[in-house]
Design a protein around this motif. Structure first.
Motif: not given
Length: 182
Positions: A176-178, A99-104
């Protein structure tokens, strides 16, 4: 001979890369990168291993993801190491999900989970240590550098690695990348 040579070269490269990181000499070669493209490239590279075990791969890449600033080679190595571990420790016909996505918070998250043999909670620290191998007795190849390198490369990007696992059910690793890199 070629396969053995390639394997030895990768082992030596991993050891040297980790040594550079430990000495504080590891640097990022930064550029704008498209992680969705890196996912596709990596899956193509792993296709033979995936097919030979009949692994069901589920890819969930969020649409229209922004590019990220970072080291493309190290990002690809993170994904190669995580996928390689998942495929190695997942039985035939098992499932690996990427899974690859932006978190909140708009951090970029890359998650690899599997339905593999899992790691006992008390052995996760060993799996994350240099040359630490949990399933050595089951004749799985490896140096024990994959997860420590993933952690090191994530931290070089200002990110972090989190791992969770249940014996007999599988393992999930999240990088997690900032958001400052997105």
């Amino acid at each position: 001979i070629n396969l053995c040579g390639s394997h030895l070269l990768q082992l030596i490269s991993d050891i040297l890369e980790f040594s550079k990181g430990e000495a504080g000499k590891l640097e990022l070669t930064e550029e704008k990168m498209n992680l969705a493209e890196i996912v596709n490239e990596t899956l193509r590279m792993m296709n033979e291993k995936i097919s030979s075990k009949g692994i069901n791969v589920i890819v969930d890449v969020e649409r229209d993801l922004p590019r990220m600033w970072g080291d493309k080679r190290k990002a690809r190595q993170i994904l190669l190491n995580l996928l390689s571990n998942s495929i190695k420790f997942t039985p035939e016909s098992g499932t690996v999900k990427l899974t690859l996505k932006l978190d909140t918070y708009r951090n970029m998250t890359m998650t690899v989970s599997d339905t593999g043999i899992g790691i006992p909670e008390e052995h996760i620290a060993r799996a994350m240590s240099v040359f630490g191998q949990v399933h050595r007795e089951q004749s799985h190849e490896g140096t024990g550098l994959g997860l420590p390198l993933c952690k090191m490369f994530a931290e070089l990007h200002g990110g972090r690695l989190a791992i969770g696992s249940t014996v007999g059910e599988g393992t999930t690793v999240r990088i997690t990348f900032p958001r400052v890199r997105v």
